[in-house]
Design an enzyme around this catalytic site. Structure first.
Site, PDB file in Angstrom:
ATOM      1  CB  THR A 196      -0.864   8.330  -2.025  1.00  0.00           C
ATOM      2  OG1 THR A 196      -0.343   9.370  -2.863  1.00  0.00           O
ATOM      3  CG2 THR A 196      -2.225   7.883  -2.518  1.00  0.00           C
ATOM      4  N   GLY A 245       2.943   4.268  -0.576  1.00  0.00           N
ATOM      5  CA  GLY A 245       2.110   3.120  -0.980  1.00  0.00           C
ATOM      6  C   GLY A 245       1.180   3.452  -2.140  1.00  0.00           C
ATOM      7  CG  HIS A 246       1.763   6.608  -4.877  1.00  0.00           C
ATOM      8  ND1 HIS A 246       1.386   7.863  -4.478  1.00  0.00           N
ATOM      9  CD2 HIS A 246       3.068   6.726  -5.257  1.00  0.00           C
ATOM     10  CE1 HIS A 246       2.397   8.715  -4.620  1.00  0.00           C
ATOM     11  NE2 HIS A 246       3.436   8.042  -5.084  1.00  0.00           N
ATOM     12  CG  ASP A 247      -1.098   2.440  -7.642  1.00  0.00           C
ATOM     13  OD1 ASP A 247      -1.345   3.670  -7.690  1.00  0.00           O
ATOM     14  OD2 ASP A 247      -0.468   1.844  -8.533  1.00  0.00           O
TER      15      ASP A 247
END
Ligand code: BDR
Ligand code: CA
Length: 331
Positions: A196, A245-247
């Site tokens: 991520t 953007g992680h998730d």
């Protein structure tokens, strides 16, 4: 394309959670059949309000079940309002009125009930502290066999942590629940900071998206991303006005696993001391001095170690740019 992934989304919205939710609603291969909420980026009450709000303004009525308000045993701390805003969506100036309330059962009960009704069919995508899954396992120890797979945005193996030198926020928020999840024995994939932190999304992408759609949902996301990117720009000026953007990467793996390089191995979580919340992976698989807790029989996790950054960014942008929004449901 018919939706091939029936998904329950476990979330603490949260700006990148909102991004992930909209990616899931926009992608034709994903059918979001329920949302479960937890404390994390905000209180669990605020997370539930945000899940109801984000879905209804996008024109979608999906069930929302409220879950964990605190960690399983760790002392709770205050939500990080400096990252996501006090309301989790970058401090929106106002909100339209949307209908709907949370389900009458808890998030853990919702997960178990849906898994029993659709054995082997549901993918659980969890992008928040893992208390709901931990509690669901306590209700139904056979849950790993009832769910098709579990995908996490959680943890890190080689990348430094984002709340301590070694800990990622979702794991650190509830290390006991996370360790239960990593040792439960489902088909488990971890998208952590190793991937991520590679995918940096400029806020201008969300300006373009809002201009293209001219819709309250993408206007809301644009506002939230601006707040979130201002935080990231302050701590990582080299990124520019941009965010991780992680998730959304958990969903990117689900629909395009070929964009990721993965490694299988046992993962455990440190639950005390300076390493609290660290995800430790046995990357060699040959332990000559086996410690209790690292037995060969312990289940393995598929860990995302690298990602095709350009292709992943294109996937996110193209999916959100599609024709997926419906008129907002308001009252
Ligand atoms: C994770 O922590 C939360 O703040 C984000 O929403 C994401 O799920 C990143 O470490
Ligand atoms: Ca999250």
């Amino acid at each position: 394309m018919s939706a091939v992934h029936k998904v329950i989304f476990d979330t603490d919205p949260g700006v990148d959670d909102a991004m992930a939710l909209y990616f899931a609603l926009a992608h034709p291969a994903i059918d979001v059949i329920g949302i479960t909420t937890t404390f994390g980026n905000v209180t669990v009450q605020q997370a539930t309000e945000n899940a109801l709000y984000l879905t209804r303004i996008a024109g979608v009525e999906v069930p929302v079940a409220q879950g964990a308000a605190v960690p399983l045993s760790k002392k709770p701390g205050p939500p990080p309002d400096f990252i996501h805003g006090k309301d989790g969506l970058g401090n929106l100036a106002s909100r339209v009125n949307v209908p709907g309330t949370a389900e009458h059962i808890s998030a853990a009960e919702f997960i178990v009930s849906m898994a029993r009704q659709h054995p082997g069919e549901i993918t659980l995508v969890a992008v928040a502290p893992l208390g709901n899954l931990g509690l669901a396992l306590k209700i139904e120890p056979n849950l790993p066999k009832l769910l098709k797979r579990v995908v996490l945005m959680a943890g890190t193996v080689t990348e430094p942590g984002n709340v301590s030198p070694v800990a990622e926020a979702n794991v650190w928020n509830d290390p006991d629940a996370a360790d239960l999840v990593f040792t439960a024995g489902w088909d488990l994939t971890m998208c952590g900071l190793d991937v991520t932190h590679r995918v940096v999304l400029p806020s201008s992408l969300f300006d373009a998206l809002a201009a293209k759609h001219s819709h309250i949902a993408t206007d809301t996301l644009q506002h939230a991303v601006h707040f979130y990117s201002t935080f990231y720009q302050a701590i990582r000026p080299e990124l520019g006005h941009a965010c991780y953007g992680h998730d959304v990467l958990a969903f990117a793996w689900l629909v395009a696993p070929e964009l990721f390089k993965t490694q299988m191995g046992r993962v455990r979580v440190a639950r005390s001391g300076e390493g609290n919340g660290q995800t430790m992976m046995d990357r060699l698989g040959t332990l000559f001095y086996p410690e209790p807790g690292w037995e060969k029989e312990k289940p393995e996790t598929r860990v995302c170690m690298s990602v095709d950054v350009q292709a992943c960014t294109d996937l996110i942008v193209n999916t959100l740019s599609g024709d997926w929004l419906k008129p907002a449901i308001t009252r």
